[in-house]
Design an enzyme around this catalytic site. Sequence first.
Site, short mmCIF file in Angstrom:
data_model
loop_
_atom_site.label_atom_id
_atom_site.label_comp_id
_atom_site.label_asym_id
_atom_site.label_seq_id
_atom_site.Cartn_x
_atom_site.Cartn_y
_atom_site.Cartn_z
N GLY A 112 0.81 -1.22 0.00
CA GLY A 112 0.00 0.00 0.00
C GLY A 112 0.85 1.27 0.00
O GLY A 112 0.38 2.33 -0.43
N GLU A 115 1.68 1.88 -3.51
CA GLU A 115 0.44 2.35 -4.15
C GLU A 115 0.12 3.80 -3.77
O GLU A 115 -0.42 4.56 -4.58
CB GLU A 115 -0.71 1.41 -3.78
CG GLU A 115 -0.54 0.02 -4.42
CD GLU A 115 -1.45 -1.03 -3.81
OE1 GLU A 115 -1.38 -1.24 -2.58
OE2 GLU A 115 -2.22 -1.65 -4.56
N GLU A 135 2.55 -8.34 -2.14
CA GLU A 135 1.28 -8.93 -1.72
C GLU A 135 1.13 -10.41 -2.04
O GLU A 135 0.56 -11.16 -1.27
CB GLU A 135 0.09 -8.16 -2.36
CG GLU A 135 -0.18 -6.81 -1.73
CD GLU A 135 0.65 -5.69 -2.34
OE1 GLU A 135 1.60 -5.97 -3.08
OE2 GLU A 135 0.33 -4.52 -2.06
N1 DAK Z 1 1.86 -3.87 8.83
C1 DAK Z 1 1.93 -3.87 10.18
N2 DAK Z 1 3.07 -3.70 10.86
C2 DAK Z 1 4.21 -3.53 10.16
C3 DAK Z 1 4.21 -3.52 8.73
C4 DAK Z 1 2.96 -3.70 8.05
N3 DAK Z 1 2.85 -3.64 6.73
N4 DAK Z 1 5.48 -3.34 8.32
C5 DAK Z 1 6.22 -3.24 9.43
N5 DAK Z 1 5.48 -3.35 10.53
C6 DAK Z 1 5.89 -3.30 11.93
C7 DAK Z 1 6.61 -4.60 12.33
O1 DAK Z 1 5.67 -5.58 12.67
C8 DAK Z 1 7.43 -4.12 13.53
O2 DAK Z 1 6.57 -4.02 14.64
P1 DAK Z 1 7.07 -4.50 16.11
O3 DAK Z 1 7.43 -5.93 15.93
O4 DAK Z 1 8.24 -3.62 16.42
O5 DAK Z 1 5.86 -4.27 16.97
C9 DAK Z 1 7.82 -2.70 13.14
O6 DAK Z 1 6.89 -2.30 12.10
C10 DAK Z 1 9.23 -2.61 12.58
O7 DAK Z 1 9.33 -3.56 11.52
P2 DAK Z 1 10.53 -4.63 11.42
O8 DAK Z 1 11.04 -4.97 12.76
O9 DAK Z 1 10.05 -5.72 10.55
O10 DAK Z 1 11.64 -3.75 10.68
P3 DAK Z 1 12.79 -4.27 9.69
O11 DAK Z 1 13.66 -3.10 9.44
O12 DAK Z 1 13.41 -5.53 10.21
O13 DAK Z 1 12.03 -4.65 8.34
C11 DAK Z 1 10.44 -4.29 6.52
C12 DAK Z 1 11.38 -3.64 7.58
C13 DAK Z 1 9.67 -3.15 5.86
C14 DAK Z 1 11.30 -4.98 5.45
C15 DAK Z 1 9.51 -5.30 7.20
O14 DAK Z 1 8.88 -4.66 8.32
C16 DAK Z 1 8.46 -5.81 6.29
O15 DAK Z 1 8.70 -6.67 5.45
N6 DAK Z 1 7.22 -5.30 6.47
C17 DAK Z 1 6.08 -5.74 5.72
C18 DAK Z 1 6.14 -5.15 4.34
C19 DAK Z 1 5.00 -5.65 3.48
O16 DAK Z 1 4.87 -6.83 3.20
N7 DAK Z 1 4.18 -4.71 3.06
C20 DAK Z 1 3.08 -4.98 2.23
C21 DAK Z 1 1.93 -5.19 3.08
S1 DAK Z 1 0.57 -5.81 2.16
C22 DAK Z 1 -6.25 -4.56 0.19
C23 DAK Z 1 -5.77 -3.41 -0.23
C24 DAK Z 1 -4.44 -3.16 -0.10
C25 DAK Z 1 -3.62 -4.06 0.45
C26 DAK Z 1 -4.15 -5.22 0.89
C27 DAK Z 1 -5.45 -5.48 0.76
N8 DAK Z 1 -7.63 -4.83 0.04
C28 DAK Z 1 -8.17 -4.43 -1.20
C29 DAK Z 1 -8.31 -5.71 0.85
C30 DAK Z 1 -2.25 -3.81 0.63
C31 DAK Z 1 -1.48 -4.77 1.10
C32 DAK Z 1 -0.19 -4.48 1.59
O17 DAK Z 1 0.26 -3.36 1.61
#
Ligand code: DAK
Length: 261
Positions: A112, A115, A135
């Site tokens: 997101g 996006e 995603e």
């Molecule tokens: N959501 C919730 N918390 C998140 C997060 C996220 N997307 N990204 C990071 N955090 C939180 C982590 O859980 C952590 O929280 P604590 O454990 O400290 O409580 C904190 O932020 C710091 O993150 P990290 O410890 O993981 O930090 P690092 O530097 O080690 O890693 C990272 C950074 C950005 C590589 C990693 O955090 C990561 O991979 N994050 C997830 C990235 C990701 O996959 N993003 C895409 C999300 S899916 C929809 C519409 C839109 C969408 C979905 C559905 N509908 C139409 C229904 C969109 C989907 C997405 O965006």
Amino acid sequence: MENVNLVELTVEAGIAFVTISRPKALNALSTAVMAELEERLDAIENDPEVQVVIVTGAGDKSFVAGADIVEMKDKTVMEGREFSAFGNRVFSRLANLRQPTIAAVNGFALGGGCELALACDIRIGAENAVFGQPEVGLGIIPGFGGTQRLSRLVGLGYAKEMIFTGRTVKAEEAKTIGLLNRVVTSEALRDEAVKMAQKIQKNAPFAVEFSKEVINLGYEMEINAALKLEAEQFGSLFSTEDQTQGMEAFVAKQKATFNRK
Ligand code: DAK
């Protein structure tokens, strides 16, 4: 319950700064963040003083690390649909704001977050900017416009590669494929965005707004219909004082001052 001001709005000299501010979760987009973002867009839309909008994330590590996965993981089908409709409405409002928008991408722009940057008109990235649509690794597809806006910006090949593999794209590569307009140091990011905003502000506001509208609408249209739209809006601008001012100043070899009239 989270505090208010998950999305900060400040307006300085006609430039609105919108800052997604949830640094502990790398500025992930929860429902509360999206609701506040929509409120801020309302305020901007209704503020005649705002000429350009700069969108960024709090801190220096992350623009926005995506939709909030913790909040999203237990959604039902109906809740998923509602979230999508809501998110698409908010991002479309951003994309269609009358004012030009600049994303100042300071770190992670994933899911997101990518996006959100795509819904802006122009993207400037810090050297640590990282884009990605991960995603499919979470069992979903981009749901806030990524399947559509990414391919329109970088072409089908790169968009499909990014979305199918979920791989991240760093700043320099992002610039090469057109995802970033330019790359600057983290320290220079805000100033660069402001400089670009100021260059836009020097021009006639209605002319800038009309260009944005015609570019966006025309992009979805057949070319001859789009050119007709351009001609219509070109003509409409001859009813503005700014057009008279701009052309008279040119002929008199003076600098024009525009008043959005
Ligand atoms: N959501 C919730 N918390 C998140 C997060 C996220 N997307 N990204 C990071 N955090 C939180 C982590 O859980 C952590 O929280 P604590 O454990 O400290 O409580 C904190 O932020 C710091 O993150 P990290 O410890 O993981 O930090 P690092 O530097 O080690 O890693 C990272 C950074 C950005 C590589 C990693 O955090 C990561 O991979 N994050 C997830 C990235 C990701 O996959 N993003 C895409 C999300 S899916 C929809 C519409 C839109 C969408 C979905 C559905 N509908 C139409 C229904 C969109 C989907 C997405 O965006």
